[in-house]
Each structure stands twice: as C-alpha cells, then as structure tokens.
Design a protein around this motif. Sequence first.
Motif, mmCIF file in Angstrom:
data_model
loop_
_atom_site.group_PDB
_atom_site.id
_atom_site.type_symbol
_atom_site.label_atom_id
_atom_site.label_comp_id
_atom_site.label_asym_id
_atom_site.label_seq_id
_atom_site.Cartn_x
_atom_site.Cartn_y
_atom_site.Cartn_z
ATOM 1 N N THR A 170 0.815 4.680 1.293
ATOM 2 C CA THR A 170 0.196 4.960 2.348
ATOM 3 C C THR A 170 0.394 6.726 2.797
ATOM 4 O OG1 THR A 170 1.668 4.910 3.910
ATOM 5 C CG2 THR A 170 -0.244 3.094 4.214
ATOM 6 N N LEU B 138 -8.190 1.993 1.253
ATOM 7 C CA LEU B 138 -6.858 2.264 0.384
ATOM 8 C C LEU B 138 -6.991 0.291 -0.272
ATOM 9 C CD1 LEU B 138 -3.962 3.072 2.523
ATOM 10 C CD2 LEU B 138 -5.011 4.209 0.303
ATOM 11 N N VAL B 139 -7.807 0.017 0.512
ATOM 12 C CA VAL B 139 -8.093 -1.275 -0.763
ATOM 13 C C VAL B 139 -9.556 -1.172 -1.352
ATOM 14 C CG1 VAL B 139 -8.776 -4.455 0.142
ATOM 15 C CG2 VAL B 139 -7.307 -2.865 1.487
ATOM 16 N N LEU C 81 0.780 -1.139 -0.173
ATOM 17 C CA LEU C 81 0.091 -0.011 0.381
ATOM 18 C C LEU C 81 0.935 1.589 0.613
ATOM 19 C CD1 LEU C 81 -2.943 -0.774 2.643
ATOM 20 C CD2 LEU C 81 -3.066 -0.924 0.262
ATOM 21 N N ALA D 154 -7.054 -0.712 6.334
ATOM 22 C CA ALA D 154 -5.969 -1.652 5.574
ATOM 23 C C ALA D 154 -6.548 -3.394 5.795
ATOM 24 C CB ALA D 154 -5.554 -1.870 4.817
#
Lengths: 190, 638
Positions: free
Chosen positions: A130, A188-189, A128, A150
């Motif tokens: 971030t 974010l996922v 990720l 996440a």
Amino acid sequence: MKNVIFAGVGGQGVILASKILMEAAMAAGYDVKESEVHGMAQRGGSVDCHVRYGKKVYSPLIEKGTADFVVCLELLETMRKLEYLKSDGMIIVNREKIDPAPVEAGLEKYPSDIEDWLKANVGKHLVLDTKAALREAGSAKALNIVMLGALSNYLEFSDEEWASAIRALVKEKFVDMNLKAFALGKGLVA
Amino acid sequence: MNQLALNEKGRTILAMGNDAIVRGGLEAGLGYFSTYPGTPASEIGEGYLALRKEFPHIHAEFSVNEHVAAHGAQGASWAGVRSMVAMKHVGMNVAAEVLHFAGYTGVRSGLVVVIGSDPGATSSTSEQDDRWYSLHTHLPILEPSTIQEAKDFTALAFELSERYNLPVILNAPSKLCHNIGSLRLGALPDVLPAGGRFERNPNRYINLFGGSVANHRRAMEAVENLRKDVPTLGLNRLLPGSGKIGFISSSVNYPYLLEALFLLGITDAPVLKIGLSFPLNAREIESFAEGLERVYVVEELEGFIEFQAKRLLYDSGLRTPVIGKAVFPAYGELDVDIITGRIADELGVKLPGRMTRANELADRLAGDLPPRQGAFCTGCPHRATLYSIVKATGRDAVFAGDIGCYTLSCLPPFRAFDWVTCMNCGVGIAQGLLQKIEGEDLIAYVGDSTFFHSGIPGLINAVQQNADLVLIILDNKWVAMTGHQPSPTTDTTLDGTRMRPVDIKGLLKSIGVSYVRTIKPFNIKASMAAIKDAIRARGGVRVLIAEEECALQYGRRIAREPGEYEVYYQIDAERCQKCNECYIELGCPAIRREDTADGWRYYIEEASCLRCGACHDLCLNSAILRTEIRRPVGAVKS
C-alpha cells in the motif's frame, strides 16, 4: 449474511474502517451488528472488529471458520485471525510489519515466513503493497481506507454508497483525501 | 447534529451500546447524571457531556469516585429528579456502601445504576460478577441483550424504580457497551423536567436503630412486590418449543445461544430469555421447567440465574435438573463457539464441520506468535518516568503498582511493577508491607486521578505510620486510560474551559508530607537524579510529582494552536553507536529500525514522533539531534 473481520494494531484505524462498512450496509437496508474490544486499542495493542450484516443478524460475534473476509492492516495480526476464516473466505492483508514490544525488546522474533505460509495454506489471499497508494493519497493515516477500497471490489455496495458512508463518518476536511485513498485502494486489486 | 438528540420517533440509527443507554436516559427525562470513568462504561458520561447544549437541564459530571457519584445520584433522586449513576463493575465495590443504603431508603424519583461489566477482563484487573450484590442490596437487575434493549430497558428502569421504590441496576457487559448495531429511537419527553425540591422524609432518610430495621423490611417487601409482578412486565420472554431440553439465558448470551442452537440444528428447544435477572419469579421458572428433562442456563461469568432458579425449584418441589456452570465456564467471556461446543458435547450433537486445515493450523500457530499488548503511546511522559526509575534503581526495589496507564510498566521493556489489584493498592499495600520488611527500597506509583479517587486516606496512614517509601504521583492532568475525562488536576480542557485544579502540593503538605519534589519526565538526567535523591533521603514518605500532560491531549492541544517554532529530532547515523538505549530500553514506538545499503540504522519516524525529547536527553552519544525551525508566517494562530 456477510461476515467481515477487520484487524490491526491500535492507532491504525481498524474501528473507523468497520464503521464505514456498517454505515454502507445499514444505508443499503441490512440489519447490522458489530463487536469490538476497546481499552488498549489506542496504546498499540492488537485490535479487531467483527462486522456482520444481512437480512437478520442475531449474534454480533463471528464464529470461527465463518468469516467471508479477514481484512488486516498489519501482517502479523493476520495470523491471529486466521482461525475465523471460512474455507473459501478471503484474506486481504497489508504488507507491513510493526514490531510488537517483545520483538523490539529482543525477547521474541517476528515470524519471517508469513507470506509463504499464506501462499501455502490459504486459497484466497491478497497481500497488498500500500506504500505507493498512501504516498499518492498524501497521508499514511489513510491505510484503513485504502484497505477498505481493496475490500470493496468484493462487496455489493456501489461507489456512491461507499462515498456517502465515508462522508458520514470522516471529518469534512479529510473527505476528499479519503475518497482518493478509497479509489486508490480499490485500484490495488487487479 | 448529535444523532442521540434527534426527536424523531421511529428513526433508526447506528449506535454503540453506551449510546443506547444515554438515549434511554434522555427518553426517560433524566435530570442528573454522575459517573467515575471506567471501561466499558466511560462513553456514557462522555455522551451526556456532549449533549449539554441540547439538554441543558441535565446535570452531568465525572465525579471523584463511584462512592461520591452514587451519593450524588441519590441526592438528585431525593430532589425529585430522575437520576443515573454509571460505573464499571469494580466501581460497584466502591459504590456498594451507598447503594446498600439506597435500597433501604428507596428513591423519590427513579434512580438507575448502570454497571458496565467486563467478562474476560479485557480492560480490568478483575471480572467479578456484580449481580451477586443484589442478594444483599435488594436492587433489581435488568440485563439487556441487544443495542435496542439497552435503550428500552434503560428507559423502563426509571419506571420500575419509581413503581417499586428501589434503585434499579442495568447490567451491560463490554460486548454490549462497545458493540454497535441499529437502534430505533423512541420519543423524547415534551416537557423537560424542572428543578426539584427536597421534602423531609425522616422515616426513610434517617436510617437509625429501629428505623433502619423498618427500612430493611421495606426493601425486602419491595423486592417481593416486584417478584410477584414479573410475569406481567414482559421483561422475560418464552420461545416455546416441543423439545425436552430447555435453555435459560440472559444478556448478550441470549443471541449467542440462539445462533448456537441454529448452528446445531436444534429447532425444538424451549428457551426462556431473562431480561430481569433479579428477582426471579418462582411460578415462571416452574412452569418453564415443568415437564422438561433438563434445563441448561447459559449466562456469562458466575451462576447467578442458575443459583436462584435452583433455589426456587427446590422450594416448589420440582426436581428438574438445572445445569449451568458445570458445563459453561464461570470465567472469561462466552461466545458462540464456546456455547456451540459445550451444547454439542452435552447433547451428543455433531458440530458443524466448518474448521478447515488452515483454521486449525492457525489456531495452533496463534499461541506461538509474539504478543502485542498495549504500550505507552509515543511521547507519553510515563515512558520517560519509567525509564528514569528503571535506570535510577536498576530494578532493585519493590515496585508498588496501581491502576492507570502506568500499569503498562509491568510489560517490557520496563517490568518495574510488582502488583496490581484494586484502585490505590499501591501505597495501601506498601505501607503495611513496609512494617514487616527491612532494607528494601520501595517505590509506589499512583496517577493523579487514581490518587484523588481513594488514595488520600492510604497516604495519610502511610505518613502517620512513618512508612519508608517513595511515592511517584504520575500527574498527567487527565483520566487518560479511559479516554481523557477531566481529573481533579485538569486545569484547562481542550475547548479552553478553565477548571479549578486541586493543589497537590498544598494537599500533601497539609497531610504531613514534608519531602515533595516535582520532576519533569522528559528531562531524563534530572529525573534520575531526583529519584536517586528521594530514595537516599530515607525515613517517612517522600513524594515526587512527575508532572507532564498526557501526550495525546498535548498533541490535540498543539494541533489546535501550534507554537511559533517547530521542533524535529533526528538520529545522526554517523554518531549512533546502536547502543539500544532509545530503541530497546526506552522503547519509543517512533524510533524505528531499517535496513540500509551497508547494514541497518535506527531512525525517528517523523510522522509518529511527538517531540517529547526524552531520547535526545538520554542518548549517551549525543547522536539524537534537535532542530528548531520557525514556522512560516501565517501558520501560527494569532
């Protein structure tokens, strides 16, 4: 039973992330056990926490090859914890490199191909980025919560359960920022 | 509200092992607590200090060392108040003299000695197994295996101590002290223990000649009384099984063992869980071993239970083989993987195939990864002091190390550190070494808390024997490594409480050190000059006090009360010659490297920088700029 390992570098908030997960699991009625190493954690050393929850947990330690999730706040630290991952377990890692002292001193090299290695060898892995989420949350210190957000996509707790766990463990004036960071991490996922 | 103060019997909370020990003391009506901080037991003292409001009758203190702490707890027990002393495993070496006598004299009210042990030495210079002490101190040992037992056994330890008239040891490894799990609370006492009073008891308290022989006998008889009662105390538990291979285990290894047996599909093995590892009861061990083909003892560190079990079985004529350290390592931490692997090998059982190709590849790769050991924190005054020492000496000196944050000077980039064993090994070993070596400069380190712990006698000896050394006292005003407990030089705590700091200079003068200088670590150039001067002065002990508050504590103080001006440091890319002095030689984590459109540059990460100014002072090219900005009105507390 779920086995989750959090790993990172001292100061990144690995221990708080694991405490929030424990709080959520305990509130949901699970038996919870956790194991961690103190000592050098505040001084930039490697840190990891093992969290286990389920109906009944005996040992607080996760055996090699049995972790459902390895959540890692720094790229290199992932490599130290991979041996714990279950065959269908998942790695969630922050794409950030922090040079250990021997690398800074030019004595050793930071491995350059970690992401490629994960791609080639680990079925379920999530690297990720971030940075944008942290900027939006307003604090680089919220990295642990972004990563927890996440992870939350794959665990059984509701947003409300997570929020009350965060409220229970974070200082009042930082609650809103952390709730925001959690939501951003969750997003974010894809 | 501090959860440990809740008077809600039956309520379950999440607690660390050390918290559970604190709660156990509260439930037992503790009245006195003393400790010298040491990982993994430091949080016990912090726990009691944090509860001062709710439990004002408990005297809790960070003592100057473990010897003093143990004496204090003995005194409180003699006053008729339940008392506890806590320390890390190596603290037992310092407290051992007191505790040998405490076994002889016995207690008046319960006296519990908590030992935080450190198998694997993750935060220590040794992983010694303190349980052996009990073979000569005669102190019973409880070994809790879970967070719940950590509390329950602590409370019970006071009762045992009073019933058998001996101090009782609670041994908790770091994997219990620092683990977290659910804890069911018991009731708090309705009546708070009142103040005590001293009652003369010359037969017991005056250990002289025949009196000490009588006390020796008394202590040994007390152990035998307890030994007889062991089967009725419910501290050891039998998990029955029809198998012919039995297991004995204690402490955190017991749940590891259960998990290992489960993984290996061994469901019929009888298991004896030992909660009281000294003394063991012969009948209990015999009846467990009788009829078994073999007994394995799974315990961490050395074979303490194994040794006792073998001896008891030998006397009873039973020849069941007892196997412990021949199979399970006597050093390092045990875990489920190790225990599972060793049992599988021994019994010829197949290991469950969990390891994937990725696991195995990773396992092999792990050895080649650059290690990430601790480093001095950003803004740490020790980093600046070490930089000045390395630059002033060119590492051409003998460096007498000691225990504290500055032990990290053994790591890159400093590597100016030649030994570390126990507290005050620096000056202590140096002053003997110097009697037999010639022509070498010797620099010894000691932190403020370590110095007061037990360093003064060694220094007096060095002065009297005219040892030719430079001692650098790294006075950061706190016991920093263990989490900032107050040290004898702390002058104001973070909440503003004024302490009574010891005057180090006055103390040094009074013991005959005539060369004493203070350096301010962040003034690198001045510090380097002072170190060179001290080395050149030659002859006798010269002391430099590197005085600057621990950066973490300073940071917390400043966050509460920001000053009128804010300071920034920045690297001017035009002036920076990339000479590496700040990035590599100083090794400050706030100085970072990043790629730019036309190459790369060093920069200071503002969020990490603690404004210590060391890089600014040492930069040879004046490329690190200091900016002072007045804070907006209203940002400064009046």
